[in-house]
Design a protein around this motif. Structure first.
Motif, PDB file in Angstrom:
ATOM      1  N   LEU A  42       0.823  -1.200   0.000  1.00  0.00           N
ATOM      2  CA  LEU A  42       0.000   0.000   0.000  1.00  0.00           C
ATOM      3  C   LEU A  42       0.865   1.261   0.000  1.00  0.00           C
ATOM      4  O   LEU A  42       0.572   2.223  -0.720  1.00  0.00           O
ATOM      5  N   LEU A  43       1.928   1.262   0.794  1.00  0.00           N
ATOM      6  CA  LEU A  43       2.810   2.432   0.815  1.00  0.00           C
ATOM      7  C   LEU A  43       3.533   2.612  -0.515  1.00  0.00           C
ATOM      8  O   LEU A  43       3.805   3.746  -0.924  1.00  0.00           O
ATOM      9  N   THR A  44       3.837   1.505  -1.180  1.00  0.00           N
ATOM     10  CA  THR A  44       4.494   1.595  -2.483  1.00  0.00           C
ATOM     11  C   THR A  44       3.666   2.401  -3.458  1.00  0.00           C
ATOM     12  O   THR A  44       4.166   3.309  -4.134  1.00  0.00           O
ATOM     13  N   ASP A  45       2.378   2.107  -3.517  1.00  0.00           N
ATOM     14  CA  ASP A  45       1.520   2.809  -4.466  1.00  0.00           C
ATOM     15  C   ASP A  45       1.235   4.234  -4.006  1.00  0.00           C
ATOM     16  O   ASP A  45       1.246   5.162  -4.805  1.00  0.00           O
ATOM     17  N   TYR A  46       1.008   4.408  -2.707  1.00  0.00           N
ATOM     18  CA  TYR A  46       0.662   5.731  -2.202  1.00  0.00           C
ATOM     19  C   TYR A  46       1.838   6.699  -2.311  1.00  0.00           C
ATOM     20  O   TYR A  46       1.671   7.874  -2.645  1.00  0.00           O
ATOM     21  N   LEU A  47       3.058   6.220  -2.024  1.00  0.00           N
ATOM     22  CA  LEU A  47       4.245   7.070  -2.066  1.00  0.00           C
ATOM     23  C   LEU A  47       4.909   7.106  -3.436  1.00  0.00           C
ATOM     24  O   LEU A  47       5.934   7.756  -3.599  1.00  0.00           O
ATOM     25  N   ARG A  48       4.343   6.365  -4.394  1.00  0.00           N
ATOM     26  CA  ARG A  48       4.826   6.344  -5.777  1.00  0.00           C
ATOM     27  C   ARG A  48       6.244   5.769  -5.898  1.00  0.00           C
ATOM     28  O   ARG A  48       7.152   6.378  -6.461  1.00  0.00           O
ATOM     29  N   TYR A  49       6.420   4.600  -5.361  1.00  0.00           N
ATOM     30  CA  TYR A  49       7.516   3.687  -5.656  1.00  0.00           C
ATOM     31  C   TYR A  49       8.880   4.108  -5.105  1.00  0.00           C
ATOM     32  O   TYR A  49       9.513   3.352  -4.383  1.00  0.00           O
ATOM     33  N   LYS A  50       9.366   5.286  -5.461  1.00  0.00           N
ATOM     34  CA  LYS A  50      10.759   5.622  -5.164  1.00  0.00           C
ATOM     35  C   LYS A  50      11.076   5.590  -3.676  1.00  0.00           C
ATOM     36  O   LYS A  50      12.122   5.036  -3.288  1.00  0.00           O
ATOM     37  N   PRO A  51      10.260   6.169  -2.773  1.00  0.00           N
ATOM     38  CA  PRO A  51      10.603   6.089  -1.345  1.00  0.00           C
ATOM     39  C   PRO A  51      10.742   4.656  -0.830  1.00  0.00           C
ATOM     40  O   PRO A  51      11.592   4.378   0.017  1.00  0.00           O
TER      41      PRO A  51
ATOM     42  N   SER B 272      25.665  -0.333  -1.280  1.00  0.00           N
ATOM     43  CA  SER B 272      25.806   1.113  -1.075  1.00  0.00           C
ATOM     44  C   SER B 272      25.749   1.842  -2.414  1.00  0.00           C
ATOM     45  O   SER B 272      25.136   2.917  -2.523  1.00  0.00           O
ATOM     46  N   PHE B 273      26.371   1.276  -3.432  1.00  0.00           N
ATOM     47  CA  PHE B 273      26.270   1.842  -4.776  1.00  0.00           C
ATOM     48  C   PHE B 273      24.830   1.772  -5.282  1.00  0.00           C
ATOM     49  O   PHE B 273      24.357   2.677  -5.977  1.00  0.00           O
ATOM     50  N   GLY B 274      24.114   0.716  -4.928  1.00  0.00           N
ATOM     51  CA  GLY B 274      22.710   0.605  -5.307  1.00  0.00           C
ATOM     52  C   GLY B 274      21.869   1.719  -4.719  1.00  0.00           C
ATOM     53  O   GLY B 274      20.924   2.204  -5.356  1.00  0.00           O
ATOM     54  N   LEU B 275      22.188   2.149  -3.495  1.00  0.00           N
ATOM     55  CA  LEU B 275      21.464   3.281  -2.895  1.00  0.00           C
ATOM     56  C   LEU B 275      21.672   4.550  -3.721  1.00  0.00           C
ATOM     57  O   LEU B 275      20.740   5.331  -3.929  1.00  0.00           O
TER      58      LEU B 275
ATOM     59  N   LEU C 231      18.691   6.911  -5.846  1.00  0.00           N
ATOM     60  CA  LEU C 231      18.441   8.350  -5.727  1.00  0.00           C
ATOM     61  C   LEU C 231      18.256   9.016  -7.089  1.00  0.00           C
ATOM     62  O   LEU C 231      17.638  10.085  -7.184  1.00  0.00           O
ATOM     63  N   PHE C 232      18.761   8.393  -8.147  1.00  0.00           N
ATOM     64  CA  PHE C 232      18.636   8.977  -9.485  1.00  0.00           C
ATOM     65  C   PHE C 232      17.398   8.466 -10.232  1.00  0.00           C
ATOM     66  O   PHE C 232      17.161   8.874 -11.371  1.00  0.00           O
ATOM     67  N   LEU C 233      16.644   7.571  -9.618  1.00  0.00           N
ATOM     68  CA  LEU C 233      15.384   7.155 -10.221  1.00  0.00           C
ATOM     69  C   LEU C 233      14.385   8.313 -10.194  1.00  0.00           C
ATOM     70  O   LEU C 233      14.293   9.043  -9.198  1.00  0.00           O
ATOM     71  N   GLU C 234      13.658   8.474 -11.265  1.00  0.00           N
ATOM     72  CA  GLU C 234      12.636   9.518 -11.306  1.00  0.00           C
ATOM     73  C   GLU C 234      11.379   9.029 -10.596  1.00  0.00           C
ATOM     74  O   GLU C 234      10.925   7.901 -10.814  1.00  0.00           O
ATOM     75  N   ARG C 235      10.828   9.882  -9.754  1.00  0.00           N
ATOM     76  CA  ARG C 235       9.612   9.498  -9.036  1.00  0.00           C
ATOM     77  C   ARG C 235       8.409   9.708  -9.948  1.00  0.00           C
ATOM     78  O   ARG C 235       8.146  10.827 -10.392  1.00  0.00           O
ATOM     79  N   PRO C 236       7.652   8.657 -10.259  1.00  0.00           N
ATOM     80  CA  PRO C 236       6.517   8.798 -11.180  1.00  0.00           C
ATOM     81  C   PRO C 236       5.444   9.730 -10.619  1.00  0.00           C
ATOM     82  O   PRO C 236       5.296   9.871  -9.393  1.00  0.00           O
TER      83      PRO C 236
END
Length: 342
Positions: free
Chosen positions: A98-107, A207-210, A214-219
């Motif tokens: 539910l949080l995934t959809d509400y917060l739009r994935y990136k968080p 750590s590199f994955g983090l 951060l560079f993913l665009e938030r839909p």
């Protein structure tokens, strides 16, 4: 005399360079830019999915816990440490969905990356059973947060491309697991690298994955809570649109209605859809059972063939073989017409 109209060469070049739609009509320049944009986003998402799976020490966590580095007993690993992963995964799966959809994935993807870092910090620095249980709890969060990556792709492309793009993103993840397993096995078998060193390498990769996260665009939109008003885009109504009928009239006010109550309504709508209810229950119990068996089989391997020497531990090779087959199947699924209705 009639003077023929001469078309400027620049206009001819522009006309020839303009791409065409499927029906033969020319695409406007703005539509061409949008096409390039979502393709770049899909490519980066697949690259992100590949890189975040490079964790060479993951296949060897069980022998690492049972070995001289941590020196836990088999009873502690089997009965006290490992079960935490499965049950914590089942506990957090629905809230994270539910949080995934509400917060739009990136968080949620950021949360997943932070949990990965916590896992390997605890593996490297933790010495107690409680620390390993906390590590397994964070593992459950990362497993549940995979839904954020899997559903992110649907916010980037049109419904007609869902199946193929989903196969690409899933194949990228499995190829990452394959590469990680092969790298870990080669380090153990040929490089005489210790399990502890592999975990340090894994900590560097997560750590590199983090940073990549951060560079993913938030839909701007998502499947449930952030769908644009009146969005149909000419596509046939999907199962999610059928669920949301009768819920679009606007008199909702207040933060409680916008967040918590709305989430509860969506869960109720899911429960009233027989097909979605069946798929959801199947996914929860199937994935929980899969993770339970996956990590217990590592303990079984150690019971059948106790490896006194790290060179004789082949967990990475087995994981590589299984995930390579899965990557091929996932890629092929994007090109096969599948009847999803039950």
């Amino acid at each position: 005399l009639t003077v023929p109209r001469i078309t400027p060469p620049s206009r001819c070049r522009a006309g020839r360079a303009m791409p065409k739609n499927d029906d033969g009509t020319k695409k406007p320049a703005s539509e061409t830019v949008l096409d390039q944009r979502w393709k770049l986003q899909v490519f980066y998402l697949c690259f992100y999915g590949f890189m975040t799976q490079i964790r060479p020490g993951e296949s060897f966590i069980t022998p690492y816990l049972l070995g001289a580095d941590k020196n836990f007993t088999q009873a502690e690993v089997t009965n006290v440490i490992m079960p935490v992963l499965t049950y914590s995964y089942m506990a957090v799966l629905v809230p994270i969905f539910l949080l995934t959809d509400y917060l739009r994935y990136k968080p949620v993807l950021v949360l997943q990356s932070l949990s990965h870092i916590s896992i390997w910090l605890l593996l490297v620095l933790g010495t107690s059973v409680l620390a390993m249980q906390l590590m397994e709890f964070f593992y459950g969060i990362t497993m549940a947060a995979r839904i954020a990556y899997s559903s992110y792709i649907f916010s980037l492309v049109a419904p007609s491309r869902y199946q193929r793009m989903a196969s690409y993103s899933r194949s990228a993840v499995l190829l990452g697991v394959f590469t990680s397993s092969v790298l870990g096995q080669l380090c153990i078998t040929l490089g005489s690298v210790s399990f502890l060193t592999l975990n340090y390498v894994s900590l560097g990769f997560v750590s590199f994955g983090l940073i990549l996260t951060l560079f993913l665009e938030r839909p701007r939109r998502s499947l449930f809570f952030n769908r644009p008003k009146g969005a149909g885009d000419g596509a046939a109504p999907a199962e999610l649109d059928k669920m949301a009928r009768g819920d679009g009239g606007g008199g909702i006010r207040g933060w409680r209605e916008a967040a918590l109550c709305r989430m509860l309504r969506e869960v109720g709508a899911l429960a009233r859809q027989p097909q979605l209810r069946l798929w959801s229950l199947w996914w929860v119990f199937n994935s929980a059972g899969y993770y339970l068996m996956l990590y217990y089989v590592h303990i079984l391997w150690n019971e059948i063939y106790p490896a006194m020497d790290n060179h004789q531990v082949y967990n990475g090779g087995v994981d590589a073989a299984s995930t390579l087959l899965g990557a091929g199947a996932s890629f092929a699924a994007g090109y096969v017409k599948i009847r999803w209705t039950l």
